[in-house]
Design a protein around this motif. Sequence first.
Motif, short mmCIF file in Angstrom:
data_model
loop_
_atom_site.label_atom_id
_atom_site.label_comp_id
_atom_site.label_asym_id
_atom_site.label_seq_id
_atom_site.Cartn_x
_atom_site.Cartn_y
_atom_site.Cartn_z
N VAL A 50 -1.75 -16.12 -11.58
CA VAL A 50 -0.51 -15.84 -10.84
C VAL A 50 -0.35 -14.34 -10.60
O VAL A 50 -0.05 -13.89 -9.49
N GLY A 51 -0.55 -13.55 -11.65
CA GLY A 51 -0.31 -12.12 -11.55
C GLY A 51 -1.26 -11.39 -10.62
O GLY A 51 -0.94 -10.31 -10.11
N ALA A 52 -2.43 -11.96 -10.39
CA ALA A 52 -3.43 -11.28 -9.56
C ALA A 52 -3.02 -11.19 -8.10
O ALA A 52 -3.61 -10.41 -7.34
N GLU A 53 -2.02 -11.98 -7.70
CA GLU A 53 -1.57 -11.97 -6.31
C GLU A 53 -0.29 -11.18 -6.10
O GLU A 53 0.23 -11.12 -4.98
N LYS A 54 0.23 -10.57 -7.14
CA LYS A 54 1.51 -9.86 -7.03
C LYS A 54 1.36 -8.55 -6.26
O LYS A 54 0.28 -7.99 -6.15
N THR A 55 2.51 -8.10 -5.74
CA THR A 55 2.58 -6.80 -5.10
C THR A 55 3.37 -5.86 -6.00
O THR A 55 4.45 -6.21 -6.47
N PHE A 56 2.83 -4.68 -6.27
CA PHE A 56 3.46 -3.70 -7.16
C PHE A 56 4.04 -2.57 -6.32
O PHE A 56 3.43 -2.13 -5.34
N THR A 57 5.21 -2.07 -6.72
CA THR A 57 5.97 -1.21 -5.81
C THR A 57 6.48 0.09 -6.41
O THR A 57 7.11 0.86 -5.68
N HIS A 58 6.25 0.36 -7.68
CA HIS A 58 6.82 1.58 -8.26
C HIS A 58 6.33 2.79 -7.46
O HIS A 58 5.13 2.98 -7.27
N PRO A 59 7.25 3.64 -6.99
CA PRO A 59 6.86 4.74 -6.12
C PRO A 59 6.24 5.90 -6.89
O PRO A 59 6.56 6.14 -8.06
N VAL A 60 5.34 6.62 -6.23
CA VAL A 60 4.74 7.82 -6.80
C VAL A 60 5.50 9.04 -6.28
O VAL A 60 5.63 9.23 -5.07
N ASN A 61 6.03 9.82 -7.20
CA ASN A 61 6.70 11.07 -6.83
C ASN A 61 5.64 12.17 -6.77
O ASN A 61 5.30 12.80 -7.77
N LEU A 62 5.10 12.39 -5.59
CA LEU A 62 4.01 13.36 -5.44
C LEU A 62 4.46 14.78 -5.75
O LEU A 62 3.63 15.63 -6.10
N GLY A 63 5.76 15.03 -5.64
CA GLY A 63 6.27 16.36 -6.00
C GLY A 63 6.00 16.71 -7.44
O GLY A 63 5.79 17.89 -7.77
N TRP A 64 5.99 15.71 -8.32
CA TRP A 64 5.70 15.95 -9.73
C TRP A 64 4.24 16.38 -9.93
O TRP A 64 3.90 16.94 -10.97
N LEU A 65 3.38 16.08 -8.98
CA LEU A 65 1.97 16.40 -9.09
C LEU A 65 1.58 17.56 -8.18
O LEU A 65 0.39 17.86 -8.02
N ALA A 66 2.57 18.25 -7.63
CA ALA A 66 2.29 19.30 -6.65
C ALA A 66 1.46 20.43 -7.22
O ALA A 66 0.67 21.06 -6.50
N THR A 67 1.64 20.73 -8.50
CA THR A 67 0.91 21.86 -9.10
C THR A 67 -0.38 21.41 -9.79
O THR A 67 -1.10 22.23 -10.36
N GLY A 94 -5.32 -1.05 -7.59
CA GLY A 94 -5.62 0.29 -7.13
C GLY A 94 -4.65 0.90 -6.15
O GLY A 94 -4.96 1.91 -5.51
N ARG A 95 -3.45 0.36 -6.07
CA ARG A 95 -2.47 0.87 -5.10
C ARG A 95 -2.15 2.34 -5.32
O ARG A 95 -2.22 3.14 -4.38
N VAL A 96 -1.81 2.72 -6.55
CA VAL A 96 -1.47 4.11 -6.84
C VAL A 96 -2.70 5.00 -6.69
O VAL A 96 -2.62 6.11 -6.15
N MET A 97 -3.84 4.53 -7.15
CA MET A 97 -5.07 5.30 -7.00
C MET A 97 -5.36 5.63 -5.54
O MET A 97 -5.75 6.75 -5.20
N ALA A 98 -5.19 4.64 -4.68
CA ALA A 98 -5.45 4.86 -3.25
C ALA A 98 -4.50 5.91 -2.68
O ALA A 98 -4.90 6.75 -1.86
N GLU A 99 -3.24 5.86 -3.11
CA GLU A 99 -2.28 6.85 -2.62
C GLU A 99 -2.67 8.25 -3.08
O GLU A 99 -2.60 9.22 -2.29
N LEU A 100 -3.09 8.38 -4.33
CA LEU A 100 -3.51 9.69 -4.81
C LEU A 100 -4.75 10.18 -4.06
O LEU A 100 -4.85 11.35 -3.68
N SER A 101 -5.70 9.28 -3.84
CA SER A 101 -6.90 9.64 -3.10
C SER A 101 -6.56 10.09 -1.68
O SER A 101 -7.11 11.08 -1.18
N ASP A 102 -5.63 9.39 -1.05
CA ASP A 102 -5.21 9.75 0.30
C ASP A 102 -4.58 11.14 0.35
O ASP A 102 -4.58 11.79 1.40
N HIS A 103 -4.02 11.59 -0.79
CA HIS A 103 -3.40 12.91 -0.85
C HIS A 103 -4.34 13.97 -1.43
O HIS A 103 -3.88 15.04 -1.85
N GLY A 104 -5.62 13.67 -1.46
CA GLY A 104 -6.61 14.69 -1.77
C GLY A 104 -7.11 14.76 -3.20
O GLY A 104 -7.96 15.60 -3.50
#
Length: 215
Positions: A14-31, A46-56
Amino acid sequence: MKDLGRQIAYWDTVGAEKTFTHPVNLGWLATVSRTARILDYGCGYGRVMAELSDHGFSDVSGVDLSPALIARGRQLHPDLRLAVLESPPYLPYSPTSFDVVLLFAVLTCIPDDDAQRALIAELVRVLAPGGLLYISDMVLQDDERNRGRYATYAQQFGTPYGVFATDDGAMVRHHVIVELHALLPDFDLMDERQTSVVTMNGHPSQAVQLLARKR
């Protein structure tokens, strides 16, 4: 990790089909350097990983106990570095291997106090001195539906207040914020913010995010 390990069957079905939504505050990682060594513990698909990768960010790894979620992640993001966690919470990495660890909606899946402490101790081990721990997790909700679930499970099972079973069979925990603070004796709290999320079952809920630096 007793309470988490018993739920592998849930996260592989069941859990393998869920959508996860906690937002990433990229400002916290700015430095944070774009070459920093980052670990997403409980990375899901890999949702959060992909977002981080997209931001360099170029050195991002992810682990999850669910082979089904990792397989989903590899299909969605074949360029990401995802691995199945064989013996949670223990990680196959040397001490001080990472500069940043993300823990997004993971503690909610670990109802037991001792199991939560064991996980944080393992993250302390793999974090470099001065490394960042970024937690996003669920807090106690104030609506009638959730209050009823908390009370029922506390009365029946003596669990920490805020533990309950979802309608589809996951055991989860919502936290008093001070409980999350108490998990971090080896850290200095850098920032904290409230945020709104949609749960994996589609309910609007309140969450908290903590940014802490390892001493």
